[in-house]
Design a protein around this motif. Structure first.
Motif, PDB file in Angstrom:
ATOM      1  N   GLU A 168       0.829  -1.205   0.000  1.00 17.43           N
ATOM      2  CA  GLU A 168       0.000   0.000   0.000  1.00 17.43           C
ATOM      3  C   GLU A 168       0.862   1.253   0.000  1.00 17.43           C
ATOM      4  OE1 GLU A 168      -3.508   2.058   2.754  1.00 17.43           O
ATOM      5  OE2 GLU A 168      -2.542   0.176   3.360  1.00 17.43           O
ATOM      6  N   GLY A 203       2.272   1.836  -3.379  1.00 15.07           N
ATOM      7  CA  GLY A 203       1.262   2.084  -4.407  1.00 15.07           C
ATOM      8  C   GLY A 203       1.150   0.973  -5.417  1.00 15.07           C
ATOM      9  N   ALA A 235      -2.353   0.976  -7.202  1.00 11.35           N
ATOM     10  CA  ALA A 235      -2.467   2.057  -8.179  1.00 11.35           C
ATOM     11  C   ALA A 235      -1.595   1.790  -9.389  1.00 11.35           C
ATOM     12  CB  ALA A 235      -2.079   3.386  -7.526  1.00 11.35           C
ATOM     13  N   ALA A 236      -0.419   1.225  -9.178  1.00 14.71           N
ATOM     14  CA  ALA A 236       0.461   0.901 -10.303  1.00 14.71           C
ATOM     15  C   ALA A 236      -0.170  -0.161 -11.188  1.00 14.71           C
ATOM     16  CB  ALA A 236       1.818   0.433  -9.785  1.00 14.71           C
ATOM     17  N   ALA A 247       6.328  12.093  -7.439  1.00 15.67           N
ATOM     18  CA  ALA A 247       5.156  12.112  -6.582  1.00 15.67           C
ATOM     19  C   ALA A 247       5.111  13.419  -5.809  1.00 15.67           C
ATOM     20  CB  ALA A 247       5.188  10.938  -5.609  1.00 15.67           C
ATOM     21  N   GLU A 273       2.085  13.084  -0.876  1.00 15.47           N
ATOM     22  CA  GLU A 273       1.983  11.649  -1.086  1.00 15.47           C
ATOM     23  C   GLU A 273       3.262  10.939  -0.632  1.00 15.47           C
ATOM     24  OE1 GLU A 273       0.978  10.771  -5.059  1.00 15.47           O
ATOM     25  OE2 GLU A 273      -0.923  11.887  -5.053  1.00 15.47           O
ATOM     26  N   ALA A 278       3.429   8.091   2.213  1.00 20.18           N
ATOM     27  CA  ALA A 278       4.014   6.773   1.972  1.00 20.18           C
ATOM     28  C   ALA A 278       5.080   6.455   3.015  1.00 20.18           C
ATOM     29  CB  ALA A 278       4.609   6.722   0.567  1.00 20.18           C
ATOM     30  N   ASP A 309      10.913   3.308  -3.057  1.00 23.64           N
ATOM     31  CA  ASP A 309      10.773   4.286  -4.135  1.00 23.64           C
ATOM     32  C   ASP A 309      11.531   3.833  -5.380  1.00 23.64           C
ATOM     33  OD1 ASP A 309       9.215   5.857  -2.538  1.00 23.64           O
ATOM     34  OD2 ASP A 309      10.847   7.191  -1.915  1.00 23.64           O
ATOM     35  N   ALA A 343       9.531   1.144  -7.089  1.00 24.56           N
ATOM     36  CA  ALA A 343       8.395   1.699  -7.821  1.00 24.56           C
ATOM     37  C   ALA A 343       8.858   2.388  -9.107  1.00 24.56           C
ATOM     38  CB  ALA A 343       7.636   2.690  -6.932  1.00 24.56           C
ATOM     39  N   SER A 394       7.779   1.303 -12.822  1.00 22.22           N
ATOM     40  CA  SER A 394       7.118   2.280 -13.687  1.00 22.22           C
ATOM     41  C   SER A 394       7.856   2.421 -15.008  1.00 22.22           C
ATOM     42  CB  SER A 394       7.037   3.633 -12.974  1.00 22.22           C
ATOM     43  OG  SER A 394       6.459   4.607 -13.817  1.00 22.22           O
TER      44      SER A 394
END
Length: 635
Positions: free
Chosen positions: A366, A369, A372-373, A416, A420, A424, A467, A470, A474
Motif C-alpha cells: 500500500e 502504491g 495504483a500501479a 510524486a 503523497e 508513503a 521508491d 516503484a 514504472s
C-alpha cells in the motif's frame, strides 16, 4: 569437658571455658611428612608435626591423601554447560549485572570441581547465644571453638577437619592455618566423619559488620550448612528473611538444629520443634521427612549431649555420600535459573505468524502504491490496444482533440507530490512498528527491545528502497507492452477497412469524372463497409482486451507487491527472525539449565506469609514456661 558457666541464663549453652591449653591455636599445617608415622601430641587436639620443616600454615598431605577434584557428570554437567552457553549467548543482550550471579556460580562450580571431592565442607551458623560454638565442640568431641558470655565470642571462622587433603578447600574459604583444627584422637565417630570439614562461623546477627560479611562470604562457598537456632530466637525474622527464605532451594544441603532444648519444660520441645517446621515450610524449605529429600530438622542440647549422637550419625551418612558439593552447585544453578526467569521466559506464544507477515507485506504494498500501479498498467495496456487496433480517422480525431486541448494527452509527472511521499513514508514506518510490536509481544524485556531495535535498524533506508522499486517498475511498464497474437490480425482488418474506404472513394470519383461506368451503389457500399467496419473492429478489440488488460495490471501490481515484500523481508523480517531465533536458542538453553529444579510456569519458590510483631526480639517461648504465642517476631 568442664561444667557450663553458672548464672548464664539466656546465653548459649557452653561446655566449659576451655582452658588455655585446650583453646591454644593448632595449625593444620603441621602435617606428617609423606610416609612418616606421626603421633598425637597431647591427646586433645590431634596434630602432626612435619619433621625437619618449619610450619607453613598449609596442609602437607601424603600421597594417599592428595586432593583430587571431582568430575561433574550427568544432569549437573549438562546444566552447567547450558548455563555457560546461556551466558555467552546473552552477553550482548543482558547487562553484566544481570549475568553476574550466573558467572559467579560457574566460577565457583569450576573452583569446587578442582578441589577434593572426598571432603564435604559444612558450616555451622547461628545467631548470638544460639550455642553454635558449643554444638561445634560437641561434634568435634573437644572444645575447639571458644565459648562464653562475651559477645560476639566467635570472631573468625574456625575449621575442624577429620582427614588430610582439605587444605585447598580451606584456602578457598580464606581460613588461615592458625584457625584450622583436628578433632580428638580416637573420638567416637571419627571414621564415620572421615572427609568432614566443619566450619564454625561468627554470629550472623553480630553487631560487627565484618562478622556478618564473613558469614555471607563463607556461606556462598561451603557445601552444606547447619543452622543452629534456640527457643528464644528460632522465629527471628532476620534469620528467615535474610538466609532461610533465599536459600530455600538449598534444602537438601541444609540442617536446622533447635539447640538448648534442655531449657524447655515438659513437652514444650516437641511443640517448639513443630512450630519451627511450620515456619520452615512457610519459607518454602522442603523438609526431609518420610524419606523425601529436604532439610533435616533436629532438636538437641549441646550442653547435655541430648540428640547430638543422632545429629552426628546423620551428618556422618551425609558426608559419606559425597554428593553435597554437587547438590550445592545444583541448588545454586536452580537459584540462578529462578532469578533469570523473567529474562528468558516469555508470556504466551512468541514469534511472527503468517498473518502478521502478510499484513506487513500488504502495508508495504500500500505504501509503494502497488494497487495504483496495477490499475495504471491496466489502463495503459488497454489504451495501447485501442490505439493499435483503432480506426485511423478516430486516431486522427483524437490527435486533433489533443491539439485543441493542451495538456489533455500529457503524461503524468513521474515525481510524486510531497504530501503523497510523506504519507508513503509514514505508512512504511507504521508497518515496521506494527510488525516489530507483533514480533516482540510477550518476549522478556531485553529480547523484546532487541527485536524492536533490529526492526528499526533494518527500516533505515526502506522508504528509499521502495521508491526505487516503484520507479523501476514504472519505467518497465512505460515501455512497449506485450501484445497478444490476435493484434496483427485486428490491425490488418483495420487496414483493410481503410483500404476499402479509399477504394470506394476512388471508384466513386472515377464515375463522377467519367472515367468509369456510372453505378453509385457499388462504390458507396464499399465505402460504407470501410467506414462502418473500422469502428466496429475497434469496438470489438476494446471489448476483447478487457480480460488481458486486467490480468496485465494484476501481474504488474503483484510484481511490485512481491518486490516490496522481498525488500521488507530482507531489511526487516529477516533481522527480526534472526533475533527470534537467537531468543529460541537461549530459551532452549535456559530450559536445560532449569532441568527439574525450577518450574518454568512459576517463578521462585513457594513462600508463605510472615507474621510481624513489635520491634525487637520477642521470645516465642520463654525458658521455664509453656510455649505461648509461637508467631514469628520481626527483628
Amino acid at each position: 569437658m568442664t561444667a557450663a558457666v553458672e548464672g548464664a541464663e539466656g546465653a548459649e549453652g557452653v561446655e566449659g571455658k576451655g582452658g588455655e591449653n585446650d583453646n591454644a591455636p593448632r595449625e593444620e599445617s603441621e602435617e606428617r611428612e609423606e610416609g612418616e608415622e606421626g603421633c598425637w601430641d597431647d591427646g586433645v587436639i590431634a596434630r602432626r608435626v612435619t619433621a625437619g620443616r618449619p610450619e607453613t600454615g598449609r596442609d602437607a598431605p601424603d600421597a594417599e591423601h592428595e586432593p583430587i577434584g571431582g568430575t561433574y557428570a550427568g544432569p549437573l554437567k549438562t546444566r552447567l554447560d547450558a548455563l555457560r552457553e546461556l551466558v555467552g549467548l546473552s552477553r550482548t543482550r543482558l547487562d553484566g549485572g544481570t549475568l553476574a550471579e550466573a558467572g559467579r556460580v560457574l566460577d565457583e562450580a569450576a573452583a569446587r570441581q578442582r578441589l577434593s571431592a572426598r571432603h564435604t565442607v559444612v558450616a555451622v551458623a547461628g545467631a548470638t547465644g544460639s550455642g553454635k560454638s558449643t554444638l561445634f565442640n560437641a561434634l568435634a568431641g573437644v572444645p575447639i571453638s571458644e565459648t562464653g558470655l562475651r559477645r560476639p565470642t566467635t570472631g573468625a571462622p574456625i575449621a575442624c577437619t577429620w582427614s588430610d587433603g582439605a587444605a585447598g578447600l580451606l584456602d578457598r574459604l580464606a581460613i588461615p592455618g592458625r584457625q584450622r583444627r583436628r578433632p580428638l584422637a580416637g573420638g567416637d565417630g571419627d571414621e564415620q566423619l572421615h572427609g568432614l570439614v566443619l566450619v564454625d562461623l561468627p554470629d550472623h546477627d553480630s553487631a560487627l559488620v565484618g562478622h556478618r560479611a564473613q558469614v555471607d562470604r563463607v556461606l556462598a562457598l561451603v557445601d552444606a550448612v547447619i543452622w543452629v537456632v534456640d527457643p528464644e530466637k528460632y522465629a527471628d525474622a532476620a534469620l528467615h528473611e535474610r538466609y532461610l527464605r533465599p536459600l530455600a532451594g538449598h534444602a537438601e544441603v541444609t540442617f536446622v538444629v533447635l539447640n538448648q532444648i534442655d531449657r524447655l519444660p515438659g513437652d514444650a520441645a516437641p511443640q517448639v520443634l513443630d512450630d519451627l517446621r511450620r515456619l520452615l515450610d512457610e519459607d518454602g524449605i522442603a523438609l526431609g521427612e518420610h524419606g523425601e529429600p529436604g532439610a533435616a530438622v533436629h532438636a538437641v542440647s549441646a550442653l547435655t549431649g541430648e540428640g547430638v549422637a543422632e545429629l552426628r550419625e546423620q551428618l556422618g551418612r551425609f558426608v559419606q555420600e559425597r554428593t553435597a558439593a554437587e547438590r550445592r552447585i545444583a541448588a545454586d544453578v536452580d537459584a540462578t535459573a529462578a532469578r533469570l526467569r523473567r529474562e528468558y521466559v516469555a508470556e504466551g506464544r512468541t514469534g511472527l505468524s503468517e498473518r502478521a507477515r502478510d499484513e506487513f507485506s500488504a502495508r508495504l504494498a500500500e505504501a509503494v502504491g502497488a494497487a495504483a500501479a496495477g490499475e495504471a498498467a491496466e489502463r495503459e495496456w488497454r489504451r495501447n490496444a485501442v490505439r493499435a487496433c483503432g480506426s485511423p480517422w478516430l486516431r486522427l480525431w483524437r490527435w486533433y482533440e489533443r491539439l485543441r486541448t493542451p495538456g489533455l494527452g500529457a503524461q503524468p509527472d513521474s515525481a510524486a507530490p510531497a504530501e503523497e511521499e510523506l504519507t508513503a513514508r509514514q505508512r512504511v514506518e507504521h508497518a515496521v512498528r506494527t510488525v516489530a510490536d507483533e514480533a516482540a509481544h510477550g518476549l522478556p524485556g531485553p529480547w523484546g527491545a532487541a527485536v524492536r531495535e533490529a526492526a528499526v535498524r533494518g527500516a533505515r533506508g526502506l522508504p528509499e528502497a521502495l521508491d526505487e522499486l516503484a520507479a523501476r517498475e514504472s519505467a518497465r511498464l512505460g515501455g512497449r507492452p506485450l501484445r497478444p497474437a490476435w493484434w496483427p490480425a485486428a490491425v490488418l482488418a483495420q487496414a483493410s477497412m481503410t483500404l476499402l474506404q479509399f477504394f470506394g472513394g476512388l471508384w466513386l470519383t472515377g464515375q463522377i469524372v467519367g472515367v468509369l461506368q456510372p453505378g453509385l451503389m457499388a462504390p458507396v457500399s464499399v465505402m460504407l463497409a470501410g467506414i462502418v467496419g473500422g469502428p466496429l473492429i475497434e469496438w470489438a478489440c476494446a471489448a476483447a482486451v478487457k480480460g488481458p488488460a486486467r490480468r496485465y495490471g494484476q501481474d504488474a501490481g503483484r510484481r511490485l507487491t512481491e518486490a516490496a515484500a522481498a525488500c521488507g523481508r530482507a531489511r526487516v523480517l529477516d533481522p527480526v527472525a534472526a533475533e527470534l531465533m537467537r531468543y529460541r536458542e537461549v530459551r532452549e538453553q535456559y530450559a536445560t539449565v532449569c532441568g527439574s529444579g525450577v518450574m518454568l510456569g512459576r517463578p521462585g519458590v513457594r513462600v508463605g506469609a510472615r507474621a510481624s510483631g513489635p520491634a525487637g526480639l520477642r521470645p516465642a517461648v520463654t525458658p521455664g514456661a509453656a510455649p505461648q504465642g509461637l508467631a514469628r517476631t520481626s527483628g
